[in-house]
Design a protein around this motif. Sequence first.
Motif, PDB file in Angstrom:
ATOM      1  N   GLU A 150       4.281  17.508  18.758  1.00 29.52           N
ATOM      2  CA  GLU A 150       5.415  17.706  17.849  1.00 29.52           C
ATOM      3  C   GLU A 150       4.969  17.826  16.394  1.00 29.52           C
ATOM      4  OE1 GLU A 150       4.980  15.016  19.710  1.00 29.52           O
ATOM      5  OE2 GLU A 150       6.459  15.063  21.327  1.00 29.52           O
ATOM      6  N   GLN A 151       3.660  17.736  16.157  1.00 28.87           N
ATOM      7  CA  GLN A 151       3.101  17.752  14.810  1.00 28.87           C
ATOM      8  C   GLN A 151       3.783  16.720  13.910  1.00 28.87           C
ATOM      9  OE1 GLN A 151       2.346  21.560  13.006  1.00 28.87           O
ATOM     10  NE2 GLN A 151       1.746  22.523  14.932  1.00 28.87           N
ATOM     11  N   LYS A 152       3.888  15.521  14.440  1.00 30.18           N
ATOM     12  CA  LYS A 152       4.323  14.367  13.658  1.00 30.18           C
ATOM     13  C   LYS A 152       3.078  13.578  13.264  1.00 30.18           C
ATOM     14  CE  LYS A 152       8.396  13.743  16.717  1.00 30.18           C
ATOM     15  NZ  LYS A 152       9.561  14.011  15.860  1.00 30.18           N
ATOM     16  N   SER A 153       3.187  12.771  12.226  1.00 27.18           N
ATOM     17  CA  SER A 153       2.053  11.920  11.856  1.00 27.18           C
ATOM     18  C   SER A 153       2.526  10.701  11.094  1.00 27.18           C
ATOM     19  CB  SER A 153       1.037  12.700  11.009  1.00 27.18           C
ATOM     20  OG  SER A 153       1.570  13.032   9.748  1.00 27.18           O
ATOM     21  N   ILE A 154       1.725   9.647  11.163  1.00 28.06           N
ATOM     22  CA  ILE A 154       1.947   8.430  10.385  1.00 28.06           C
ATOM     23  C   ILE A 154       0.617   8.071   9.737  1.00 28.06           C
ATOM     24  CG2 ILE A 154       2.621   5.998  10.411  1.00 28.06           C
ATOM     25  CD1 ILE A 154       4.169   6.597  13.012  1.00 28.06           C
ATOM     26  N   ILE A 155       0.631   7.907   8.411  1.00 27.36           N
ATOM     27  CA  ILE A 155      -0.571   7.548   7.664  1.00 27.36           C
ATOM     28  C   ILE A 155      -0.283   6.270   6.886  1.00 27.36           C
ATOM     29  CG2 ILE A 155      -2.174   8.251   5.852  1.00 27.36           C
ATOM     30  CD1 ILE A 155      -1.452  11.190   6.637  1.00 27.36           C
ATOM     31  N   LEU A 156      -1.132   5.281   7.064  1.00 33.40           N
ATOM     32  CA  LEU A 156      -0.946   3.966   6.442  1.00 33.40           C
ATOM     33  C   LEU A 156      -2.214   3.580   5.703  1.00 33.40           C
ATOM     34  CD1 LEU A 156       0.450   0.776   8.190  1.00 33.40           C
ATOM     35  CD2 LEU A 156      -1.841   0.749   7.205  1.00 33.40           C
ATOM     36  N   LEU A 157      -2.077   3.174   4.453  1.00 26.08           N
ATOM     37  CA  LEU A 157      -3.190   2.691   3.638  1.00 26.08           C
ATOM     38  C   LEU A 157      -2.779   1.383   2.978  1.00 26.08           C
ATOM     39  CD1 LEU A 157      -4.157   6.049   1.853  1.00 26.08           C
ATOM     40  CD2 LEU A 157      -5.260   5.045   3.860  1.00 26.08           C
ATOM     41  N   SER A 158      -3.599   0.355   3.127  1.00 27.43           N
ATOM     42  CA  SER A 158      -3.259  -0.959   2.584  1.00 27.43           C
ATOM     43  C   SER A 158      -4.408  -1.504   1.741  1.00 27.43           C
ATOM     44  CB  SER A 158      -2.958  -1.940   3.726  1.00 27.43           C
ATOM     45  OG  SER A 158      -2.854  -3.266   3.242  1.00 27.43           O
ATOM     46  N   ASN A 159      -4.070  -2.306   0.734  1.00 28.54           N
ATOM     47  CA  ASN A 159      -5.110  -2.962  -0.066  1.00 28.54           C
ATOM     48  C   ASN A 159      -4.986  -4.483  -0.018  1.00 28.54           C
ATOM     49  OD1 ASN A 159      -2.754  -3.064  -1.671  1.00 28.54           O
ATOM     50  ND2 ASN A 159      -3.932  -3.090  -3.576  1.00 28.54           N
ATOM     51  N   ILE A 160      -4.335  -5.008   1.048  1.00 24.75           N
ATOM     52  CA  ILE A 160      -4.289  -6.471   1.223  1.00 24.75           C
ATOM     53  C   ILE A 160      -4.830  -6.868   2.595  1.00 24.75           C
ATOM     54  CG2 ILE A 160      -2.415  -6.859  -0.426  1.00 24.75           C
ATOM     55  CD1 ILE A 160      -0.533  -7.185   2.033  1.00 24.75           C
ATOM     56  N   GLY A 161      -5.675  -6.024   3.172  1.00 21.45           N
ATOM     57  CA  GLY A 161      -6.385  -6.400   4.396  1.00 21.45           C
ATOM     58  C   GLY A 161      -5.523  -6.532   5.626  1.00 21.45           C
ATOM     59  N   THR A 162      -4.479  -5.731   5.764  1.00 23.44           N
ATOM     60  CA  THR A 162      -3.630  -5.795   6.957  1.00 23.44           C
ATOM     61  C   THR A 162      -4.485  -5.661   8.218  1.00 23.44           C
ATOM     62  OG1 THR A 162      -1.844  -4.751   5.701  1.00 23.44           O
ATOM     63  CG2 THR A 162      -1.624  -4.796   8.100  1.00 23.44           C
ATOM     64  N   SER A 163      -4.316  -6.588   9.151  1.00 20.16           N
ATOM     65  CA  SER A 163      -5.156  -6.623  10.351  1.00 20.16           C
ATOM     66  C   SER A 163      -4.884  -5.428  11.254  1.00 20.16           C
ATOM     67  CB  SER A 163      -4.912  -7.911  11.138  1.00 20.16           C
ATOM     68  OG  SER A 163      -3.624  -7.885  11.738  1.00 20.16           O
ATOM     69  N   GLY A 189       0.819  -1.202   0.000  1.00 22.56           N
ATOM     70  CA  GLY A 189       0.000   0.000   0.000  1.00 22.56           C
ATOM     71  C   GLY A 189       0.851   1.249   0.000  1.00 22.56           C
ATOM     72  N   SER A 190       0.431   2.236   0.801  1.00 21.41           N
ATOM     73  CA  SER A 190       1.081   3.543   0.820  1.00 21.41           C
ATOM     74  C   SER A 190       1.301   3.988   2.258  1.00 21.41           C
ATOM     75  CB  SER A 190       0.199   4.561   0.084  1.00 21.41           C
ATOM     76  OG  SER A 190       0.794   5.837   0.072  1.00 21.41           O
ATOM     77  N   ILE A 191       2.457   4.592   2.506  1.00 18.09           N
ATOM     78  CA  ILE A 191       2.785   5.113   3.839  1.00 18.09           C
ATOM     79  C   ILE A 191       3.360   6.511   3.703  1.00 18.09           C
ATOM     80  CG2 ILE A 191       4.373   4.891   5.794  1.00 18.09           C
ATOM     81  CD1 ILE A 191       3.976   1.929   5.766  1.00 18.09           C
ATOM     82  N   LEU A 192       2.907   7.407   4.562  1.00 18.12           N
ATOM     83  CA  LEU A 192       3.442   8.763   4.632  1.00 18.12           C
ATOM     84  C   LEU A 192       3.728   9.089   6.090  1.00 18.12           C
ATOM     85  CD1 LEU A 192       2.209  11.887   2.695  1.00 18.12           C
ATOM     86  CD2 LEU A 192       2.755  12.045   5.130  1.00 18.12           C
ATOM     87  N   VAL A 193       4.908   9.654   6.342  1.00 15.72           N
ATOM     88  CA  VAL A 193       5.312  10.034   7.702  1.00 15.72           C
ATOM     89  C   VAL A 193       5.745  11.492   7.679  1.00 15.72           C
ATOM     90  CG1 VAL A 193       6.841   9.529   9.647  1.00 15.72           C
ATOM     91  CG2 VAL A 193       6.088   7.665   8.128  1.00 15.72           C
ATOM     92  N   SER A 194       5.310  12.251   8.670  1.00 18.04           N
ATOM     93  CA  SER A 194       5.699  13.658   8.754  1.00 18.04           C
ATOM     94  C   SER A 194       6.320  13.960  10.111  1.00 18.04           C
ATOM     95  CB  SER A 194       4.487  14.570   8.537  1.00 18.04           C
ATOM     96  OG  SER A 194       3.618  14.540   9.659  1.00 18.04           O
ATOM     97  N   ASP A 195       7.101  15.020  10.145  1.00 14.99           N
ATOM     98  CA  ASP A 195       7.731  15.490  11.377  1.00 14.99           C
ATOM     99  C   ASP A 195       7.731  17.010  11.342  1.00 14.99           C
ATOM    100  OD1 ASP A 195       9.131  15.835  13.702  1.00 14.99           O
ATOM    101  OD2 ASP A 195      10.975  14.882  13.008  1.00 14.99           O
ATOM    102  N   SER A 196       7.275  17.643  12.436  1.00 14.53           N
ATOM    103  CA  SER A 196       7.165  19.107  12.493  1.00 14.53           C
ATOM    104  C   SER A 196       6.351  19.621  11.311  1.00 14.53           C
ATOM    105  CB  SER A 196       8.552  19.753  12.514  1.00 14.53           C
ATOM    106  OG  SER A 196       9.286  19.307  13.636  1.00 14.53           O
TER     107      SER A 196
END
Length: 466
Positions: free
Chosen positions: A334-347, A53-60
């Motif tokens: 800290e205005q950090k973030s983690i965004i995860l999107l999957s198309n194989i049904g990750t539990s 899928g897709s992953i995006l990570v941010s910091d500050s």
Amino acid sequence: MNRTLILLISAWLSFGTSAKQGISVSEQQERISISKSIEQIVSNYVSNGVFEGSILVSDSNKKIFENTYGFANLADRIPITKNSSFQIASLSKPITATIVLILREQGKLKLDDTLARYFPEFNNGKGKKITIRHLLSHTSGIPNHFIIDGWFSKDFHTYTSEQAFIETIAKLPLNSEPGEEYLYSNPGYFLLGKIIEKVTGESFSSSANKAVFEPLNMSNSGVSLAGQQDTKIVKAYQLSAGGGYQLLAEKNMKLFGAGAAIYSNAENLYRFESALYGEKLISNESKKDLFNPDRPFSWRVGVLPIGHEIQPRVHMYDGKIDGFSSMMVRFIDEQKSIILLSNIGTSYFLKKQLVMDIAAALYNQDIPNRTRDVSLALTNGVRTGTFEQVLSEIENDKYDLDESSMTSMAYELLWSGLADKSLKLFSLINRSFSNSPTAESNLVQACNHRLTKNVHKKSEVCKIAL
């Protein structure tokens, strides 16, 4: 050129721009190091068949990692790109809640309006008690959709109109008095979508575009209409009994509506979560309602322990439906973030574990060694057709056992239609944790579940439970 090298070159080429933005050399080097660590973490999950899928990570509030893995269309070998959209399932709910608050600020509704105000079907005792605020905070008492007769039938979703569904919800008995208890309710958010339509005079899709997607330039986001999946949306898959992945049929989302029908990509969701730090979408007063720690509007609000001493404050939420799985965590101080999107049904268990491993890298903490991780091994076993071998290796102490993670995997196999493998794993858990009443109870439930009805030689596996 391998993926890690590409990431490092990209980070280095962006140095000039970063310097202009006030990022020091040491900060830039630290971000490169964190990006490399995140790539190594994610690649391990990908290689074990746990994530694509897709992953995006941010910091500050700056993107430091953005990458994609796997295929949008496996049959045609079309890779997922940064523009690929995913059904985000229940991660739709924070967006819906934001739309409601925007309409409240515009004077089009009040949070204490009752269902009786909007629906003649609820012009009764309970309808006069349930408010928009109750729907937003999952305290309406309206049960989740699983108890609705026929819900698991494809025909129910095809032939039940939205009006008929409102009538069905109105007839459901409440699990508790409105405002008393938290009870997760997809039907409650479906009703919010219909309220949005009533006060705007437009479809929920149009309201979402005007209130959120267009102001934030979320061009890869929208609402799935009944039986019409947007071509931007990647295909959904789940593990197959014979190994690999099987394609899932497109889901009719009309009865999920505002609770789960939104699609988006990671970059668009980053725009949304970033906007919540300012007042571009909603006022600070509205955010007090949205992120109320006692009764938040769908967001989970609290602290998330990372390592031994770090416990950042977070807003987080996730979603999962038929092959699509999503999660967003906002580390708000800290205005950090983690965004995860999957198309194989990750539990849920494994996507949260992956997010926590990424968070460890983001906060410069020790990253767990997953060499003996039992859930990664089990998932890879199903994907590669070596599931029976992994079960044998578990009994020979090759992996570190964890009852919660193994139970999560067993239920995931059950819901994915791999009932025989699910029962074998539930049985192994019961043997491995013989003093656990939960392990025995889960085995009994699995053996009596509707999805295990036709499992071959079920009596041999369930002889203790039946």
